[in-house]
Scaffold this motif. Sequence first.
Motif, short mmCIF file in Angstrom:
data_model
loop_
_atom_site.label_atom_id
_atom_site.label_comp_id
_atom_site.label_asym_id
_atom_site.label_seq_id
_atom_site.Cartn_x
_atom_site.Cartn_y
_atom_site.Cartn_z
N ILE A 197 0.84 -1.21 0.00
CA ILE A 197 0.00 0.00 0.00
C ILE A 197 0.87 1.25 0.00
CG2 ILE A 197 -1.69 1.32 1.32
CD1 ILE A 197 -2.82 -1.36 2.31
N ILE A 198 1.92 1.24 0.83
CA ILE A 198 2.83 2.39 0.86
C ILE A 198 3.52 2.58 -0.48
CG2 ILE A 198 4.96 3.29 1.89
CD1 ILE A 198 4.14 1.92 4.50
N MET A 199 4.02 1.48 -1.05
CA MET A 199 4.67 1.55 -2.35
C MET A 199 3.72 2.06 -3.42
SD MET A 199 7.90 0.68 -2.49
CE MET A 199 8.06 0.19 -4.21
N PHE A 200 2.47 1.67 -3.33
CA PHE A 200 1.49 2.08 -4.33
C PHE A 200 1.26 3.59 -4.27
CE2 PHE A 200 -2.83 2.89 -5.83
CZ PHE A 200 -2.82 2.22 -7.05
N PHE A 201 1.22 4.15 -3.08
CA PHE A 201 0.91 5.57 -2.94
C PHE A 201 2.12 6.48 -3.09
CE2 PHE A 201 -2.93 3.84 -0.93
CZ PHE A 201 -3.89 4.60 -1.58
#
Length: 218
Positions: A165-169
């Motif tokens: 999720i962090i990588m996505f954002f």
Amino acid sequence: MNKLLDRLSYRFRRVCIPNLMVYIIIAMAAVYVVELFVPEMPLSLYMFFSRELIFQGQWWRVITWILIPDTSNPIALIFSLYFYYIIGSGLEHEWGSFKFNLYYFMGVIFTIAAGFISGFATNMFLYYSMFFAFAVLYPDFQVLLFFFLPIKIKWLALVDLVFFIIMFFIGDWTYKAAIIAAMANFVLFFWDDFGKFIKNQIYYAKHRKNYKNNKFWK
């Protein structure tokens, strides 16, 4: 979706590669060994996905990126490949060879498609999608974190999900495309399970509320 996958598995059960993950692991290990002992042959440089180089005629890059080792540390690589073997053999045991092949190659195809759109593709997210599938099927499977701390696979999957999720954002759109592509097969394969889980949670929530109301009035 599960019924469709079951029908495909029954009809095309012989159109598959048994022990697929074993062959992939052997190929990744071979790439590492060649690069280790023949440093003048940096195979990874000729294997990574590059849309521009593919259009220039280096067509093998469409698929060879899946065999690039994910680390240059020999000890870390041994544990990484062993972990891939556990995940791959576990999924194949649960699903059968055809369904596991379908899951893996769907992830490959989606990642390739995203690579041609964004220009970027990596096998990291592809193998993460296998890990998440394994965690759903074997949530209580234990591994040794840091080689001595036993931990259930579901908690590692939760940590990795947060990382995703962090990588996505925070990542650019090429990373977003790579993550979506690699996880598309996971979503398709577990779509019915997600639906049942949500329905069950709604059902239990309603009944808990009714139980509390009845208990209050008594």
